[in-house]
Design an enzyme around this catalytic site. Structure first.
Site, PDB file in Angstrom:
ATOM      1  N   ARG A 100      12.081  13.615 -25.408  1.00 52.53           N
ATOM      2  CA  ARG A 100      13.174  13.676 -26.355  1.00 52.53           C
ATOM      3  C   ARG A 100      12.713  14.251 -27.683  1.00 52.53           C
ATOM      4  O   ARG A 100      11.523  14.226 -28.004  1.00 52.53           O
ATOM      5  CB  ARG A 100      13.772  12.282 -26.574  1.00 52.53           C
ATOM      6  CG  ARG A 100      12.824  11.286 -27.235  1.00 52.53           C
ATOM      7  CD  ARG A 100      13.365   9.857 -27.192  1.00 52.53           C
ATOM      8  NE  ARG A 100      14.659   9.754 -27.834  1.00 52.53           N
ATOM      9  CZ  ARG A 100      14.833   9.607 -29.143  1.00 52.53           C
ATOM     10  NH1 ARG A 100      13.789   9.583 -29.952  1.00 52.53           N
ATOM     11  NH2 ARG A 100      16.036   9.491 -29.650  1.00 52.53           N
ATOM     12  N   LEU A 101      13.669  14.786 -28.422  1.00 50.08           N
ATOM     13  CA  LEU A 101      13.488  15.117 -29.826  1.00 50.08           C
ATOM     14  C   LEU A 101      14.472  14.262 -30.609  1.00 50.08           C
ATOM     15  O   LEU A 101      15.612  14.073 -30.169  1.00 50.08           O
ATOM     16  CB  LEU A 101      13.776  16.604 -30.092  1.00 50.08           C
ATOM     17  CG  LEU A 101      12.757  17.629 -29.587  1.00 50.08           C
ATOM     18  CD1 LEU A 101      13.229  19.041 -29.902  1.00 50.08           C
ATOM     19  CD2 LEU A 101      11.388  17.393 -30.214  1.00 50.08           C
ATOM     20  N   ASP A 102      14.062  13.769 -31.763  1.00 48.24           N
ATOM     21  CA  ASP A 102      14.942  12.922 -32.554  1.00 48.24           C
ATOM     22  C   ASP A 102      16.229  13.658 -32.929  1.00 48.24           C
ATOM     23  O   ASP A 102      16.263  14.890 -32.984  1.00 48.24           O
ATOM     24  CB  ASP A 102      14.240  12.470 -33.841  1.00 48.24           C
ATOM     25  CG  ASP A 102      12.993  11.649 -33.545  1.00 48.24           C
ATOM     26  OD1 ASP A 102      12.988  10.962 -32.518  1.00 48.24           O
ATOM     27  OD2 ASP A 102      12.043  11.718 -34.341  1.00 48.24           O
ATOM     28  N   TYR A 103      17.243  12.884 -33.249  1.00 49.80           N
ATOM     29  CA  TYR A 103      18.565  13.402 -33.642  1.00 49.80           C
ATOM     30  C   TYR A 103      18.448  14.464 -34.737  1.00 49.80           C
ATOM     31  O   TYR A 103      19.084  15.519 -34.664  1.00 49.80           O
ATOM     32  CB  TYR A 103      19.428  12.231 -34.122  1.00 49.80           C
ATOM     33  CG  TYR A 103      20.824  12.585 -34.548  1.00 49.80           C
ATOM     34  CD1 TYR A 103      21.812  12.885 -33.602  1.00 49.80           C
ATOM     35  CD2 TYR A 103      21.179  12.594 -35.891  1.00 49.80           C
ATOM     36  CE1 TYR A 103      23.110  13.196 -33.983  1.00 49.80           C
ATOM     37  CE2 TYR A 103      22.474  12.906 -36.292  1.00 49.80           C
ATOM     38  CZ  TYR A 103      23.433  13.209 -35.337  1.00 49.80           C
ATOM     39  OH  TYR A 103      24.712  13.517 -35.727  1.00 49.80           O
ATOM     40  N   THR A 105      15.769  16.204 -35.558  1.00 50.99           N
ATOM     41  CA  THR A 105      14.703  17.181 -35.293  1.00 50.99           C
ATOM     42  C   THR A 105      15.232  18.309 -34.422  1.00 50.99           C
ATOM     43  O   THR A 105      15.928  18.082 -33.439  1.00 50.99           O
ATOM     44  CB  THR A 105      13.511  16.497 -34.585  1.00 50.99           C
ATOM     45  OG1 THR A 105      13.000  15.462 -35.426  1.00 50.99           O
ATOM     46  CG2 THR A 105      12.401  17.493 -34.299  1.00 50.99           C
TER      47      THR A 105
END
Length: 242
Positions: A100-103, A105
């Site tokens: 995942r990539l943060d919201y 990012t």
């Protein structure tokens, strides 16, 4: 013919280890009969059910997406926010993001329907380079960046960078552009590391994953991976987990 647990993993239902447990626990049927033997092999003509649900025999697909900021790294969101799969509406297979990539990012994220491939890349020892560019509030010193390479404990969790480098600084705005390379993918890792140093991250982008980059893509664009790129990532991960 392929091993049953591999077929289940490829379908994205579970990791191979979880698939093995499902088989042993009697939750898998082949052609209507419960199978508990891990050595069982099946063909594309066999009907496989996991916990009563037939698995789709999809061909594995692999995509690279330039995730914009403000997008959830998931296939759905109970708050109605945009998710990464919204950017691949023409893809018919049931794909999901690898990691995942943060919201907040942006950057490179991979999506696939190949559960085994995803689990291989997410293995904690795979050591595939993940290259990030961070814009920090304040300008960290070289000694402080060295601390990120040595590793530090944040909220009881050990976090470590492989490489750090200041790309540029702006004395008037008191900001810095820093490259940081990770092998791990822990939750909000880059932001937490810089927070611990006292330099909050204003913007964060993942520019590279292994040998893959965002060349030719704008935020929201995607492309299928080339066969040699999939093979390269697989080999890279397999070599590092031996």
């Amino acid at each position: 013919m392929e091993r049953l647990q591999k077929v289940i993993a490829h379908a994205g239902v579970a990791s191979r280890r979880k698939a093995e447990k499902l088989i042993v626990d009697g939750k898998v049927k082949v052609n209507g009969k419960t199978v508990t033997e891990l050595g069982t092999k099946v063909s594309s003509n066999d009907d496989v059910e996991v916990e009563g649900v037939p698995i789709d025999k999809e061909q594995p697909v692999y995509y690279l997406l330039y995730k914009p900021r403000g997008v959830i790294s998931s296939v759905s969101d109970d708050k109605g926010r945009k998710v990464v799969t919204d950017y691949l509406p023409e893809v018919e297979e049931r794909i999901f993001p690898i990691g995942r990539l943060d919201y907040d990012t942006s950057g490179l994220i991979l999506l696939t329907n190949d559960g085994e491939f995803a689990n291989l890349l997410m293995h904690p020892k795979h050591e595939v380079d993940k290259v990030y560019i961070a814009k920090t509030k304040g300008i960290p010193t070289k000694d402080q960046l060295q601390q990120l390479k040595k590793g530090l404990t944040v909220d009881g969790e050990y976090l470590k960078a492989v490489h750090t480098k200041i790309m540029s600084t702006d004395g008037k705005k008191n900001t810095a552009i820093v490259q940081i390379i990770l092998h791990e993918g822990k939750n909000r890792q880059v932001r937490r590391m810089f927070d611990a140093l006292g330099y909050p991250v204003d913007k964060l982008k993942r520019e590279r994953y292994g040998s893959l980059d965002l060349k030719g893509l704008n935020a929201g664009d995607y492309r299928p991976l080339k066969p040699f790129e999939v093979k390269q990532l697989r080999q890279m991960a397999e070599e590092n987990v031996k």
